[in-house]
Scaffold this motif. Structure first.
Motif, mmCIF file in Angstrom:
data_model
loop_
_atom_site.group_PDB
_atom_site.id
_atom_site.type_symbol
_atom_site.label_atom_id
_atom_site.label_comp_id
_atom_site.label_asym_id
_atom_site.label_seq_id
_atom_site.Cartn_x
_atom_site.Cartn_y
_atom_site.Cartn_z
ATOM 1 N N ALA A 470 59.978 108.626 59.543
ATOM 2 C CA ALA A 470 59.406 109.932 59.172
ATOM 3 C C ALA A 470 59.929 110.583 57.982
ATOM 4 N N GLU A 471 61.219 110.405 58.265
ATOM 5 C CA GLU A 471 62.266 111.770 57.125
ATOM 6 C C GLU A 471 61.992 110.969 55.970
ATOM 7 N N PRO A 472 61.747 112.230 54.964
ATOM 8 C CA PRO A 472 61.502 111.527 53.543
ATOM 9 C C PRO A 472 62.772 111.247 52.815
ATOM 10 N N ARG A 473 63.349 109.941 53.146
ATOM 11 C CA ARG A 473 64.503 109.774 52.470
ATOM 12 C C ARG A 473 64.461 108.670 51.576
ATOM 13 N N VAL A 474 65.231 108.909 50.516
ATOM 14 C CA VAL A 474 65.181 107.712 49.486
ATOM 15 C C VAL A 474 66.598 107.132 49.320
ATOM 16 N N LEU A 475 66.674 105.873 49.033
ATOM 17 C CA LEU A 475 68.035 105.154 48.888
ATOM 18 C C LEU A 475 68.133 104.411 47.534
ATOM 19 N N PHE A 476 69.639 104.675 47.258
ATOM 20 C CA PHE A 476 69.946 103.740 46.043
ATOM 21 C C PHE A 476 71.263 103.332 46.319
ATOM 22 N N LEU A 477 71.256 102.224 46.122
ATOM 23 C CA LEU A 477 72.503 101.354 46.743
ATOM 24 C C LEU A 477 72.914 100.448 45.648
ATOM 25 N N ALA A 478 74.109 100.785 45.114
ATOM 26 C CA ALA A 478 74.315 99.886 43.900
ATOM 27 C C ALA A 478 75.784 100.225 43.565
ATOM 28 N N SER A 479 76.558 98.921 42.981
ATOM 29 C CA SER A 479 77.768 99.124 42.440
ATOM 30 C C SER A 479 77.865 100.015 41.307
ATOM 31 N N ALA A 480 79.197 100.190 40.713
ATOM 32 C CA ALA A 480 79.529 101.284 39.609
ATOM 33 C C ALA A 480 79.422 100.677 38.540
ATOM 34 N N VAL A 485 75.164 103.028 36.822
ATOM 35 C CA VAL A 485 75.275 104.729 36.500
ATOM 36 C C VAL A 485 74.468 105.475 35.786
ATOM 37 N N SER A 486 74.070 104.799 34.657
ATOM 38 C CA SER A 486 73.234 105.330 33.699
ATOM 39 C C SER A 486 71.818 105.368 34.127
ATOM 40 N N GLY A 487 71.408 104.333 34.993
ATOM 41 C CA GLY A 487 69.863 104.804 35.876
ATOM 42 C C GLY A 487 69.993 105.522 36.734
ATOM 43 N N LEU A 488 70.955 105.865 37.452
ATOM 44 C CA LEU A 488 71.082 106.830 38.409
ATOM 45 C C LEU A 488 70.915 108.309 37.742
ATOM 46 N N PRO A 547 66.489 102.285 39.649
ATOM 47 C CA PRO A 547 66.559 103.140 38.557
ATOM 48 C C PRO A 547 67.043 102.251 37.195
ATOM 49 N N VAL A 548 67.507 101.135 37.467
ATOM 50 C CA VAL A 548 68.342 100.642 36.432
ATOM 51 C C VAL A 548 67.372 100.049 35.290
ATOM 52 N N LEU A 549 67.398 100.413 34.143
ATOM 53 C CA LEU A 549 66.632 100.147 33.197
ATOM 54 C C LEU A 549 67.072 98.969 32.410
ATOM 55 N N ALA A 550 68.518 98.911 32.378
ATOM 56 C CA ALA A 550 69.098 98.079 31.311
ATOM 57 C C ALA A 550 69.583 96.940 32.348
ATOM 58 N N ASN B 468 65.670 112.339 21.828
ATOM 59 C CA ASN B 468 66.583 111.733 22.873
ATOM 60 C C ASN B 468 65.982 111.690 24.335
ATOM 61 N N LEU B 469 65.626 113.001 24.649
ATOM 62 C CA LEU B 469 64.820 113.004 25.743
ATOM 63 C C LEU B 469 63.723 112.400 26.364
ATOM 64 N N LEU B 470 62.733 112.418 25.133
ATOM 65 C CA LEU B 470 61.720 111.517 25.502
ATOM 66 C C LEU B 470 61.885 110.161 25.452
ATOM 67 N N ALA B 471 62.573 109.694 24.395
ATOM 68 C CA ALA B 471 62.945 108.215 24.268
ATOM 69 C C ALA B 471 63.521 107.814 25.608
ATOM 70 N N ALA B 472 64.257 108.776 26.412
ATOM 71 C CA ALA B 472 65.154 108.355 27.396
ATOM 72 C C ALA B 472 64.192 108.336 28.770
ATOM 73 N N ALA B 473 63.211 109.298 28.714
ATOM 74 C CA ALA B 473 62.350 109.642 29.899
ATOM 75 C C ALA B 473 60.926 108.580 29.833
ATOM 76 N N PHE B 474 60.802 108.069 28.573
ATOM 77 C CA PHE B 474 59.586 107.095 28.662
ATOM 78 C C PHE B 474 60.202 105.987 27.659
ATOM 79 N N PRO B 475 61.011 105.180 28.589
ATOM 80 C CA PRO B 475 61.637 104.084 27.946
ATOM 81 C C PRO B 475 60.773 102.928 27.223
ATOM 82 N N PHE B 476 59.619 102.767 27.957
ATOM 83 C CA PHE B 476 58.745 101.714 27.330
ATOM 84 C C PHE B 476 57.536 102.249 26.335
#
Lengths: 656, 634
Positions: A470-480, A485-488, A547-550, B468-476
């Motif tokens: 029930a608790e609204p918890r989110v998890l991100f588990l990752a290496s460094a 790091v950038s995604g987080l 959240p890792v984009l790259a 920089n903000l927008l390009a990062a926040a809306f990457p696609f």
């Protein structure tokens, strides 16, 4: 803002003692007073002066000799540099050129940073070069241990790198320069400093340096120590990797251990040959665990140390003891003249697949019958031309480096990359190429028409608890790694405020080595560090984020979340390579606004179970080892059998 | 000086330079009645004439009881006459040509000299034969004098202390007639020799004055003809050698200043009389780039040209801009120049802010009335990109301009708050157009392919940080920017501000899904109007200016934001079709949207009014202030 101002003031105060010491050496009371006065007017410079003073990168004698007016100014040279010299483009050290730095990186100039302190604090780690003669990006790529240690590359080069024979750029080799010029050798000077200060002006032979061959690596004296020895097995897979697969804190380690486990279950005897990068040497505990798992483990360090335990193949490695490595560079035609990029890649190939590991593999090769040589990553391809057809040569790619520009570098994350041609040249050395997911398989197949390419992703045991807490918890588990790091950080910047606005009691759990990247207290965030009980961790969260984009390769975080029966919110890149049916189970978003909104929706909803029984069945099937490794297993078996039957012609190889 | 009143008067009349001495003698000298003119007071008159002159001159001289000396070397004769006057302790009146020197004018000249013991020589003003104009004495005798409409004389002081000058009627007091003599016989002309003599007197403290109330006629002088230079070339060379400080005296001791005033004021009277003011349009601030300034200024120039007001227009422009913007084509029929013109104008109109006091000096010297169109006050507020000493420049502007136009009430308020001295100056808000037809290029292909972010590399535009903000926040999401060059952002195509033609810019707006304008500070905000003209959704920073400008547009949709980070939420909701609370309530659509024609009409009205109300005293105050500034600058 207050907090930030307070921190700056505190930082300036902390720096004061170091700077006061410098001020006191200004030569006179007047000079001292002027110095203090100037610093009082520019408190930011206090901190910068302290950083520079501690770094050892300010060469006061050099500065005064180069700029005689400084001596007459009655202030300490460092003070002069920080307050005025840096902005007059004066060089504090022969290898740091403020003019070059500010012009090449205009954001530094715009932000009003003193360039050297910026380089020390940020630039060096971001691969920004301090001057025309030192290539930070190259140095970090060629020396992963430096990257890991978090040492400034130039500082490392000056203190340790050049005596150890490390190159400052693809175009400069300290050893060659010293050898070529007797006076340099006799002076004991750092060859690069000599070149920057004297050699360049005298037009010493740099052009030919860039075009001559990279010198052959020094011949290593091998020392081998048996850790145990048993009998030889029939079907063998020799896995060659720079990654220590245990403990599996990173995705690639997990993947290797799962794949090898599966191959072992399929009847292969596994010989794990690890060539750890400098600074990544496995612990004895890790080796013991791997011996326990696979019976045959060899660790070959780049300095020639070989430790091993072989249970299923004859101990031929003891004979390496005391031998010198042959000149493989001659066999591999590496002694041809090479230009910058070629030299850079050759350094990388030799870093990952060094002569000691080649010697070890060849020695193993000499006693093995037909076997599978599984090279993890394309960087291990250097050894392949030296093996004859007894080996079924397989490259397990993990990543397609030719897509890095599009999938990683475009997001501002620095990473190794290859052009399609460079990647093809390495992959062509293999009999079989393994893609980690289907999208990459297509790319690799286009790169290597006619060459067999199979997919082997990563399996997971479905072990999740279907019921959501029930608790609204989110998890991100990752290496460094930098992409995680950038995604987080971007998630925290762009999406998390939105989540909190919509679900004020939401909590984000950050687990794994990526936790180290989060230092500040952030509302609603709990940093857990490394967590052993992943089952409990996943059970306690309503949604997982990736959240890792790259990134290239397979999205292990995404599959893991599904196998734990937790919904996952991710980018389309986070679901790349998954089968369509698995993709359909992910919340795929297009921007950070949507990311936050979807996470909030998952937290707020009254859904009790994330996936229906049918979906759970689907996940279980898609992530099971039987599904994931089926194609690779059957292909390896077939190829091994064909090789055993002598179907393959004897091609390539070098006799021991 | 009381004894002077009783001193006798000697006169010397030089007719050698006259082209037709007989005619002069007939219509000039012979016409002088004995009793009412100086000849009645003069006890001795010496006249020199060309040896070839006819008997008529001799007869006239005899009739007037003059000593006639036929000579082609008048300097020696003049010297002798001066010695004689000195010996007799007499006033010495030097007349060049057939000057109608009345008793009244002589009296006025004497009164001037009696004002100050160090006034050493008085010059009378010479009127043309028609009496409509008077002559501004020639600059150190090196050029012909200017004919100035007579109304200007009323705007001058009675006495004007001047550097040395030569005019057709000069009066010397008895004690100075030969004190600095004799005249240097190396001069071939009396003008050259007298200027040299006056400079020697001046070096001892005796100044020349112009007696502005002493008017004398000269036979045959026409204001329709250009006069001749009194000092011949050979004498000018000698004069410069002997008195190197002559031109400095003229430039720095009010000679040039008073001359400028009379020329400008006279020009204004002359053009007012014919109802056709001359206007100098200063567009030097337009550079060879496309930006907001070039759009505003050239828009005004084009509109004024189409309006075709009854002006004589000269455009002063930067040479590179002339070519880049094809200003010649835009201003066909108008004069174009790239250097400040020497000819006078009624009004100088700078179509943007001045950046340096030098530019204001140029306009001040070119025209009696100076009007400035203020586009914004950004540079003054943000400081770092502003030219040196902008505060001083604009303080001077606030105090001395004759009129201000502002492109928005927002800009007007900002300027007046920073420079309250401008409150007393005539001013008006003159908006640029709001009608979509003046912005929309029908050829531009419409689309919704990308989000356009507009700005430039200056910090207040906030383009780099926003991108920089927008390009990062809306990457696609695809972004296109008009602004600073940014590094490697895969989803951004950046166009450097100023690099795109108007056609390309229009295409950028037409193809955008939304337009983001993150600027903190604007004067008018063309991107606001352009985006709305294309009917786009504009996301702009909340400001008083946005209310003022967007409220006058008829199309498009405006969404305001307060903090940069809010953009993520706003654009996110827009992209996903959610409700937007920040949408600005649309005011009632204004009737009759403004067009460029209206802009030109308003500017023309303001300029005409400035020309009609131009203040001579304001010009003189400005001139004095500039002299003071130049004194500091030197």
């Amino acid at each position: 803002m207050w907090r930030s101002q307070l921190w700056r003031s505190y930082a300036a105060l902390r720096a004061l003692p170091a700077v006061a010491g410098v001020a006191a050496r200004s030569g006179s009371w007047g000079g001292c007073a002027r110095t203090v006065g100037n610093f009082l007017r520019r408190p930011r410079r206090v901190r910068e002066a302290a950083i520079i003073a501690r770094s050892g990168l300010f060469d006061a004698a050099y500065y005064v000799a180069k700029y005689p007016d400084v001596a007459q100014a009655g202030v300490h040279p460092l003070v002069h540099y920080v307050l005025w010299g840096a902005f007059e483009r004066r060089q504090p050290h022969p290898l740091f050129d403020p003019g070059y730095y500010l012009e090449r990186y205009p954001d530094v100039a715009r932000a009003g940073f003193e360039p050297l302190s910026h380089f020390l604090l940020h630039g060096g780690f971001e691969g920004r070069s301090p001057g025309p003669h030192f290539d930070c990006r190259f140095y970090l790529a060629a020396n992963p241990d430096v990257r890991r240690q978090g040492v400034n590359p130039l500082v490392h080069f000056l203190q340790r790198g050049w005596p150890e024979g490390r190159s400052p750029s693809p175009s400069f080799d300290c050893a060659v320069y010293s050898e070529r010029y007797e006076d340099v050798k006799a002076s004991g000077l750092n060859p690069l400093i000599h070149y920057a200060e004297i050699g360049h002006a005298e037009g010493r032979d740099i052009s030919s340096l860039t075009e001559t061959s990279l010198p052959a690596p020094p011949r290593l004296r091998l020392t081998s120590t048996p850790l145990g020895n048993r009998r030889q097995a029939q079907r063998v897979v020799v896995c060659l990797t720079h990654v220590c697969p245990w403990p599996a804190h990173a995705g690639n380690a997990y993947r290797i251990i799962r794949l090898l486990t599966r191959l072992r279950q399929d009847g292969f005897q596994v010989v794990l040959v690890m060539a750890p990068l400098a600074g990544e040497e496995p612990t004895l505990e890790a080796i013991r665990k791997l011996v326990e798992l696979f019976s045959n483990v060899i660790v070959v360090e780049c300095n020639g140390t070989v430790r091993y335990e072989l249970a299923d193949v004859p101990d031929v490695l003891s004979s390496l003891n005391g031998e010198h490595t042959p000149r493989y560079s001659a066999f591999l035609a590496e002694e041809m003249p090479a230009l910058g990029r070629e030299r850079e890649l050759l350094v990388l190939d030799r870093t990952y697949c060094h002569d000691a590991i080649i010697a070890t593999v060849l020695r193993l090769h000499s006693v093995l019958g037909p076997y599978v040589l599984l090279a993890e990553y394309v960087w291990m391809a250097r050894v392949l031309p030296l093996l004859d057809t007894r080996a079924v040569k397989v490259i397990d790619t993990h990543d397609v480096y030719a897509t890095k520009a599009e999938k990683v570098l475009r997001f501002g994350v620095d990473d190794l990359w290859l052009s399609p041609d460079e990647e093809r040249r390495r992959l062509e050395l293999a009999d079989l190429v393994v893609a980690i997911q289907d999208d990459e398989r297509e790319i690799l197949q286009r790169l290597l028409p006619g060459r067999p390419v199979v997919t082997a992703g990563v399996d997971f045991e479905m072990r999740g608890e279907a019921r959501l807490p029930a608790e609204p918890r989110v998890l991100f588990l990752a290496s460094a790694n930098p992409m995680n790091v950038s995604g987080l950080k971007e998630f925290l910047r762009f999406a998390w405020p939105n989540v909190l606005r919509l679900v004020p009691d939401a909590e984000l759990l950050i687990a794994g080595a990526v936790s180290e990247a989060i230092s500040d207290d952030i509302a609603g965030v709990r940093v857990l560090g490394r967590v052993d009980d992943l089952d409990g961790l996943y059970r306690g969260v309503r949604v997982v984020i990736n959240p890792v984009l790259a990134g290239t390769g397979i999205k292990i975080k995404t599959i893991e979340a599904l196998s734990r029966l937790r919904p996952i919110v991710t980018w389309k890149t986070g679901a790349e390579g998954l089968s369509q049916e698995l993709k359909d189970l992910c919340d795929v978003v297009e921007d950070w606004y949507q990311f936050g909104a979807r996470v909030a929706a998952r937290l707020r909803g009254d859904v009790v179970e994330a996936f229906s029984p049918a979906e759970r069945l689907l996940i279980g099937r898609a992530t099971s080892p039987d599904t994931v490794y089926a194609e690779l297993s059957s292909t390896l078996r077939r190829m091994w059998e064909e090789r055993s039957a002598g179907t393959y012609a004897q091609t390539g190889g070098v006799s021991e | 000086m009381s004894g002077l009143a009783d001193a006798p008067l000697h006169a010397f009349v030089d007719l050698t330079a006259d082209r037709a001495p007989e005619q002069a003698a007939t219509h000039g000298v012979m016409g002088w009645p004995h009793r009412d003119h100086f000849t009645a007071a003069a006890c001795r008159v010496t006249c020199v004439a060309d040896p070839g002159s006819t008997e008529l001159v001799s007869a006239a001289a005899r009739a007037l009881d003059w000593s006639l000396i036929p000579t082609d070397a008048p300097v020696r004769a003049c010297n002798a006459a001066m010695m004689r006057a000195a010996a007799d302790q007499a006033w010495f009146l030097l007349l060049s040509g057939p000057v109608d020197a009345s008793e009244e004018a002589l009296f006025a000249m004497r009164r001037c000299l009696e004002r100050d013991p160090l006034f050493g020589c008085a010059a009378a003003r010479i009127r043309c034969a028609d009496g409509c104009c008077f002559r501004r004495p020639s600059r150190s005798g090196q050029s012909a004098g200017y004919w100035i409409p007579r109304r200007t004389l009323a705007e001058t002081e009675d006495v004007e202390v001047s550097p040395e000058l030569f005019e057709a009627s000069l009066l010397f007091p008895p004690h100075l007639v030969a004190e600095f003599g004799p005249l240097d016989s190396r001069f071939s002309s009396i003008a050259g020799a007298i200027l040299h003599y006056l400079s020697k007197a001046r070096r001892c403290g005796y100044r020349t004055v112009i007696a502005n109330r002493a008017l004398m006629g000269i036979s045959g002088a026409s204001c329709r003809e250009r006069g001749r230079t009194p000092v011949p070339d050979t004498d000018q060379t000698l004069l410069k050698q002997l008195t190197p400080d002559l031109s400095r005296g003229w430039e720095q001791f009010r000679g040039a200043s008073n001359e400028r005033f009379e020329v400008l004021s006279g020009h204004a009277h002359r053009t007012a009389a014919v109802g056709r003011p001359s206007v100098l349009l200063d567009i030097r601030n337009v550079m060879a780039v496309h930006n907001g300034t070039s759009r505003a200024v050239l828009g005004c120039v084009g509109a004024l040209h189409r309006l075709s007001p009854s002006w004589d227009v000269t455009v002063l422009a930067h040479p590179a801009a002339l070519q880049f913007h094809d200003v010649r084509k835009m201003c066909r029929g108008w004069e174009l120049t790239t250097t400040p013109p020497a000819s006078p104008f009624g009004v100088a109109l700078r179509l943007s802010q001045p950046w340096h006091i030098r530019e204001m000096v140029d306009l001040h010297r070119a025209a009696l009335a100076n009007v400035y169109f203020m586009l914004d006050t950004i540079s003054w507020d943000v400081i770092y990109p502003s030219p040196q000493w902008l505060d001083g420049t604009w303080s001077f502007l606030a105090e001395h301009a004759d009129g201000f136009l502002f492109d928005s009430a927002f800009t007007e308020k900002r300027f007046l708050a920073r420079f309250p001295r401008a409150s007393d100056t005539p001013r008006a808000v003159c908006y640029y157009p709001f009608h979509p037809a003046d912005y929309v290029d029908q050829r531009a292909k419409r689309g919704t392919d990308y989000i356009l972010v507009v700005g430039n590399e200056l910090d207040h535009k906030d383009a780099a940080r926003t991108l920089n903000l927008l390009a990062a926040a809306f990457p696609f999401q695809r972004f296109v920017s008009l602004g600073p060059p940014l590094g490697e952002l895969s989803n951004l195509r950046a166009h450097r501000a100023g690099s795109l033609s108007e056609e390309d810019m229009n295409q950028l707006y037409a193809g955008a899904r939304y337009v983001v304008f993150p600027s903190f500070y604007e004067g008018f905000g063309f991107p606001i109007v352009t985006a709305l003209a294309y009917g786009k959704t504009l996301i702009a920073r909340r400001s008083e200016l946005l209310d003022e400008i967007a409220g006058r547009c008829s199309t498009g949709r405006v969404i305001e934001f307060a903090r940069r980070e809010d953009l993520v939420d706003i654009i996110g909701r827009l992209l996903h079709g959610e409700l937007i609370q920040e949408e600005r309530a649309q005011p009632p659509k204004p009737a009759g949207l403004r067009r460029w024609h209206d802009v030109a009409r308003d500017i023309a009205g303001f300029v005409d009014s400035a020309a009609a109300q131009s203040s001579r005293s304001r010009w003189r105050m400005r001139e004095r202030a500039i002299d003071q500034l130049l004194a500091f600058g030197s």
